[in-house]
Scaffold this active site. Sequence first.
Site, PDB file in Angstrom:
ATOM      1  N   CYS A 114       0.796  -1.185   0.036  1.00 21.73           N
ATOM      2  CA  CYS A 114       0.037   0.026  -0.055  1.00 21.73           C
ATOM      3  C   CYS A 114       0.790   1.255  -0.013  1.00 21.73           C
ATOM      4  O   CYS A 114       0.392   2.387  -0.247  1.00 21.73           O
ATOM      5  CB  CYS A 114      -0.867   0.225   1.187  1.00 21.73           C
ATOM      6  SG  CYS A 114      -2.008  -1.540   1.565  1.00 21.73           S
ATOM      7  N   HIS A 255      -2.916   6.764   2.720  1.00 23.04           N
ATOM      8  CA  HIS A 255      -3.348   5.674   2.236  1.00 23.04           C
ATOM      9  C   HIS A 255      -4.730   5.094   3.002  1.00 23.04           C
ATOM     10  O   HIS A 255      -4.952   5.170   4.348  1.00 23.04           O
ATOM     11  CB  HIS A 255      -2.379   4.564   2.606  1.00 23.04           C
ATOM     12  CG  HIS A 255      -3.114   3.052   2.568  1.00 23.04           C
ATOM     13  ND1 HIS A 255      -3.680   2.681   1.307  1.00 23.04           N
ATOM     14  CD2 HIS A 255      -3.124   1.914   3.368  1.00 23.04           C
ATOM     15  CE1 HIS A 255      -4.008   1.444   1.402  1.00 23.04           C
ATOM     16  NE2 HIS A 255      -3.750   0.970   2.433  1.00 23.04           N
ATOM     17  N   ASN A 285     -10.103  -0.145   0.804  1.00 19.97           N
ATOM     18  CA  ASN A 285      -8.812  -0.177   0.696  1.00 19.97           C
ATOM     19  C   ASN A 285      -8.560  -0.742  -0.863  1.00 19.97           C
ATOM     20  O   ASN A 285      -8.527  -1.591  -0.891  1.00 19.97           O
ATOM     21  CB  ASN A 285      -8.201  -0.845   1.863  1.00 19.97           C
ATOM     22  CG  ASN A 285      -6.913  -1.175   1.661  1.00 19.97           C
ATOM     23  OD1 ASN A 285      -6.151  -0.625   0.890  1.00 19.97           O
ATOM     24  ND2 ASN A 285      -6.005  -1.658   3.043  1.00 19.97           N
TER      25      ASN A 285
HETATM   26  O1  UT7 Z   1      -3.611  -1.616   3.677  1.00 26.37           O
HETATM   27  C1  UT7 Z   1      -3.363  -2.526   4.514  1.00 26.37           C
HETATM   28  C2  UT7 Z   1      -3.290  -2.009   5.758  1.00 26.37           C
HETATM   29  N1  UT7 Z   1      -4.389  -2.455   6.626  1.00 26.37           N
HETATM   30  C3  UT7 Z   1      -5.043  -1.832   7.533  1.00 26.37           C
HETATM   31  O2  UT7 Z   1      -4.518  -0.763   7.961  1.00 26.37           O
HETATM   32  C4  UT7 Z   1      -5.848  -2.557   8.496  1.00 26.37           C
HETATM   33  C5  UT7 Z   1      -5.855  -1.987  10.023  1.00 26.37           C
HETATM   34  N2  UT7 Z   1      -6.561  -2.819  10.642  1.00 26.37           N
HETATM   35  C6  UT7 Z   1      -8.049  -2.316  10.785  1.00 26.37           C
HETATM   36  O3  UT7 Z   1      -8.401  -1.528   9.859  1.00 26.37           O
HETATM   37  C7  UT7 Z   1      -8.798  -3.105  11.851  1.00 26.37           C
HETATM   38  O4  UT7 Z   1      -7.731  -3.611  12.679  1.00 26.37           O
HETATM   39  C8  UT7 Z   1      -9.981  -4.034  11.381  1.00 26.37           C
HETATM   40  C9  UT7 Z   1     -11.057  -3.435  10.757  1.00 26.37           C
HETATM   41  C10 UT7 Z   1      -9.141  -5.108  10.697  1.00 26.37           C
HETATM   42  C11 UT7 Z   1     -10.602  -4.614  12.522  1.00 26.37           C
HETATM   43  O5  UT7 Z   1     -11.010  -3.720  13.598  1.00 26.37           O
HETATM   44  P1  UT7 Z   1     -10.843  -3.801  15.032  1.00 26.37           P
HETATM   45  O6  UT7 Z   1     -11.442  -2.844  15.622  1.00 26.37           O
HETATM   46  O7  UT7 Z   1      -9.148  -3.726  15.212  1.00 26.37           O
HETATM   47  O8  UT7 Z   1     -11.339  -5.295  15.512  1.00 26.37           O
HETATM   48  P2  UT7 Z   1     -10.459  -6.393  16.109  1.00 26.37           P
HETATM   49  O9  UT7 Z   1      -9.639  -7.126  15.018  1.00 26.37           O
HETATM   50  O10 UT7 Z   1      -9.789  -6.026  17.477  1.00 26.37           O
HETATM   51  O11 UT7 Z   1     -11.419  -7.385  16.463  1.00 26.37           O
HETATM   52  C12 UT7 Z   1     -12.533  -7.275  17.493  1.00 26.37           C
HETATM   53  C13 UT7 Z   1     -13.936  -7.819  17.270  1.00 26.37           C
HETATM   54  C14 UT7 Z   1     -13.256  -9.598  17.077  1.00 26.37           C
HETATM   55  O12 UT7 Z   1     -14.341 -10.214  17.783  1.00 26.37           O
HETATM   56  P3  UT7 Z   1     -14.029 -10.830  19.234  1.00 26.37           P
HETATM   57  O13 UT7 Z   1     -12.705 -11.615  19.081  1.00 26.37           O
HETATM   58  O14 UT7 Z   1     -13.887  -9.533  20.195  1.00 26.37           O
HETATM   59  O15 UT7 Z   1     -15.371 -11.478  19.623  1.00 26.37           O
HETATM   60  C15 UT7 Z   1     -13.374  -9.713  15.584  1.00 26.37           C
HETATM   61  O16 UT7 Z   1     -13.447 -11.171  15.635  1.00 26.37           O
HETATM   62  O17 UT7 Z   1     -14.636  -7.596  16.085  1.00 26.37           O
HETATM   63  C16 UT7 Z   1     -14.531  -9.074  15.244  1.00 26.37           C
HETATM   64  N3  UT7 Z   1     -14.439  -8.755  13.968  1.00 26.37           N
HETATM   65  C17 UT7 Z   1     -15.739  -8.449  12.997  1.00 26.37           C
HETATM   66  N4  UT7 Z   1     -16.957  -8.517  13.427  1.00 26.37           N
HETATM   67  C18 UT7 Z   1     -17.951  -8.371  12.426  1.00 26.37           C
HETATM   68  C19 UT7 Z   1     -13.518  -8.697  12.868  1.00 26.37           C
HETATM   69  N5  UT7 Z   1     -13.919  -8.307  11.682  1.00 26.37           N
HETATM   70  C20 UT7 Z   1     -15.200  -8.195  11.815  1.00 26.37           C
HETATM   71  C21 UT7 Z   1     -16.278  -8.104  10.791  1.00 26.37           C
HETATM   72  N6  UT7 Z   1     -17.552  -8.207  11.275  1.00 26.37           N
HETATM   73  N7  UT7 Z   1     -16.007  -7.824   9.439  1.00 26.37           N
END
Ligand code: UT7
Length: 329
Positions: A114, A255, A285
């Site tokens: 990215c 980005h 993205n």
């Molecule tokens: O270009 C490459 C660069 N990429 C990025 O910059 C991405 C950076 N990261 C992010 O944007 C975020 O970390 C995500 C959007 C990927 C995830 O969001 P988050 O607020 O960091 O969530 P998390 O990974 O801490 O997960 C919190 C909860 C988890 O459930 P439990 O374990 O608390 O029960 C995940 O399983 O949210 C759950 N979760 C979802 N729930 C519903 C993760 N993805 C989803 C989803 N729908 N799509």
Amino acid sequence: MGAKIKGLGHTIPKKKISNQFFIDQGLDTSDEWIKERTGIETRYFTPDETGSSDLGYEAALDCLKNTNTDISEIDLILVATSTPDHNAFPSTACLIQEKLGCNNIPAFDISAACSGFCYALTTAEGFLATQKHKNILVIGVDCLSKISNMEDRGTCILFGDGAAAALVTKTADKNEGVIFSTIKANGSLANILQIPKGGSKYPFNETIAKEKSHFIEMDGSAVFKQAIKIVVSEIKQSLVSINLSTDNIDYLICHQANQRILDRICDNLKLPKQKCITNIKTFGNTSAASIPLAMSEFHKNHGFKKGDIIVLAGFGAGFTWGITIIKWT
Ligand code: UT7
């Protein structure tokens, strides 16, 4: 001799994908979660048998049209992509070159995920400084939908496909165009965002196909934290090195990874949010395309003004990052 962006162009695929698409596929997610946690409402996917070279070609044509440039004037093609049409070779740059009909000029791909557009711009700057090249097409293109695991809710909802191109030309005035650029990497963070298998170390086979380890895997929270920490610190250092401050920024184009990342970067820089150009709501993205796509779309709809200070900030897998500061001409 410096570099400036003479103009831009972009393209997105036709197929619009709403958040509901993933729910309909049986993914355990919701429209509310995706909107609230990422800011994304739609993204666009390319159909089968359409690849990065097709999108990159369309973006290049749009850029040539917008800059009133004939293809014969181009003397180098740089393509930032992580989703080449073919694994390894031929490069997507060569495929785009053939479509544009300008064989015999150099063309190559740059792999910096990215951050790819910032890496490619900095490479273009270097080529222009050698005086051998005058007009460089810098293309950022990715079709991350093709390498996403549609069963992994932590990644697949984020990505969309797109392409954008910039015509980068020489300038003798050091006070215009690219007035600062830096590109950096930290390979010790390689494992927080990767495609674990399917390359030369673990060639693609049935087991890999079953594991789905040839698709993107990400520690989202680690990427989230690193992105904010690195981008904020690098922007501050970059501005200081050219005697500017955040008050001098007219536009910040980061980005487009997550709206919450963009908001935090603005908060930490104490930069008004209206100065941060975003289109993640519509396109998701788009990896190497995201910065030039946001730039091109904004320039088409609103127009940058002469003298605008535009800060580009790329970050992504590797871990890689890059800052480019432009004084628009
Ligand atoms: O270009 C490459 C660069 N990429 C990025 O910059 C991405 C950076 N990261 C992010 O944007 C975020 O970390 C995500 C959007 C990927 C995830 O969001 P988050 O607020 O960091 O969530 P998390 O990974 O801490 O997960 C919190 C909860 C988890 O459930 P439990 O374990 O608390 O029960 C995940 O399983 O949210 C759950 N979760 C979802 N729930 C519903 C993760 N993805 C989803 C989803 N729908 N799509």
